[in-house]
Write a protein that holds these residues in place. Structure first.
Motif, mmCIF file in Angstrom:
data_model
loop_
_atom_site.group_PDB
_atom_site.id
_atom_site.type_symbol
_atom_site.label_atom_id
_atom_site.label_comp_id
_atom_site.label_asym_id
_atom_site.label_seq_id
_atom_site.Cartn_x
_atom_site.Cartn_y
_atom_site.Cartn_z
ATOM 1 N N LEU A 185 2.892 0.265 -6.048
ATOM 2 C CA LEU A 185 1.323 -0.739 -6.350
ATOM 3 C C LEU A 185 2.280 -2.173 -5.016
ATOM 4 N N ALA A 186 2.723 -2.444 -4.793
ATOM 5 C CA ALA A 186 3.470 -3.650 -4.228
ATOM 6 C C ALA A 186 3.234 -3.463 -3.253
ATOM 7 N N ILE A 187 3.616 -2.195 -2.053
ATOM 8 C CA ILE A 187 3.717 -1.675 -0.597
ATOM 9 C C ILE A 187 1.882 -1.088 -0.826
ATOM 10 N N THR A 188 1.200 -0.710 -1.233
ATOM 11 C CA THR A 188 -0.322 -0.596 -1.240
ATOM 12 C C THR A 188 -0.831 -2.377 -1.266
ATOM 13 N N GLY A 189 -0.562 -3.134 -2.169
ATOM 14 C CA GLY A 189 -1.236 -4.280 -1.841
ATOM 15 C C GLY A 189 -0.620 -5.265 -0.462
#
Lengths: 186, 132
Positions: free
Chosen positions: B69-73
């Motif tokens: 999720l962090a990378i996607t963000g």
């Protein structure tokens, strides 16, 4: 294996070392939980939680105290917290209720006749004592812990620990006196 | 010797004691040092190990999801930033994206916090504990 090497081994990722640690201290944890709660069903579950906490907190253990004292502290606090959560009463009132119950449940002639030995009689009366009394008796007499170690585990002042210990023994001695009188009569 | 020390302390505490009480205390102390039998299942330690493994698996899965999720963000925020930069001069598009800027900024802050928390703070703290 001494505790220091055991902890080092567990932190190094040796799972067998942690299993060994569990086996070494399971008796202490089971007894402590058992002294605090009479619910047999809860004991194993609480003991599992305690060892999971021990595993998680082990990297922070700095050998400021003995490993047994540290594990005992985790077991004591976890059990008290669970008791506080599950009981509608506060732990203090739970203790007061227990103490009151002890005085109500004083030894009857039937209890004396039922007990087949002094050991059985004493154990039965220990079980009737309030949880804190049972716990300090166990830590002092069976685990042979010192007052500072019991203070560390329970978080109670030394005076309170001594008071519980002396009071518990006095109560037991009074009950034992009744049993011995019966022995003399027979 | 501990037994005697304990008895002495106890006798001193019990103001109303007599000779018979001292004998009773002797007997009581002997009994108190007898350990009560307790049943511990032989597989207890392996049950704890199984529970620990299951917990670690669950945590690892959660960490992977959080990291994804962090990378996607980060990717999403980078893309939106590029959009904003490329839309300079195109007033219509810029205004519409600009309305969402506070939301993007907040998302970026959360993502940055997650990355810092997971990769720097937690792992660093564990390494400190391990003395690495």
């Amino acid at each position: 294996m001494d505790d220091q090497s055991l902890v080092k081994s567990v932190l190094g990722g040796n799972q067998q070392a942690f299993e060994f640690l569990i086996r070494k201290y399971e008796k202490l944890v089971f007894h402590m939980i058992h002294k605090l709660t009479r619910e047999e069903v809860m004991v194993e579950e609480l003991a599992q939680d305690v060892f999971m906490k021990v595993y998680e907190k082990l990297p922070g253990f700095r050998f400021d105290s003995k490993l047994s004292t540290w594990i005992g502290t985790i077991a004591y606090r976890h059990t008290i917290n669970v008791l506080k959560k599950t009981s509608k009463m506060t732990y203090k009132s739970l203790e007061e209720a227990n103490e009151e119950q002890f005085f109500k449940e004083k030894t009857t002639p039937a209890d004396i006749l039922e007990a087949s030995s002094v050991s059985q009689f004493v154990q039965k009366n220990i079980d009737k004592l309030p949880a804190h009394y049972r716990n300090v008796l166990y830590l002092y007499h069976i685990e042979e812990m010192s007052y500072p170690e019991i203070v560390e585990i329970t978080g109670m002042p030394e005076g309170t620990v001594k008071n519980y210990l002396f009071r518990a023994r006095k109560l037991l001695k009074e009950e034992l006196s009744k049993y011995m009188q019966k022995e003399e009569l027979l | 010797m501990k037994q005697h020390k304990g008895i002495r302390e106890q006798i001193d505490f019990d103001a109303s004691r007599d000779k018979q009480d001292e004998e009773l205390y002797e007997l009581l102390f002997e009994q108190l040092e007898k350990e009560k039998e307790i049943t511990i299942h032989p597989s207890f330690s392996s049950t704890v190990m199984d529970k620990l493994k299951a917990k670690h698996k669950k945590e690892a899965r959660k960490d992977t999801i959080m990291f994804a999720l962090a990378i996607t963000g980060v990717l999403f925020f980078s893309f939106m930033t590029l959009q904003v930069i490329s839309s300079f001069g195109k007033s219509e598009s810029f205004v519409s994206i600009g309305m969402f800027m506070p939301v993007f900024a907040l998302a970026a802050l959360l993502v940055t916090f997650q990355l810092l928390d997971h990769n720097l703070i937690r792992k660093k703290r564990i390494k400190q504990h391990l003395g690495i």
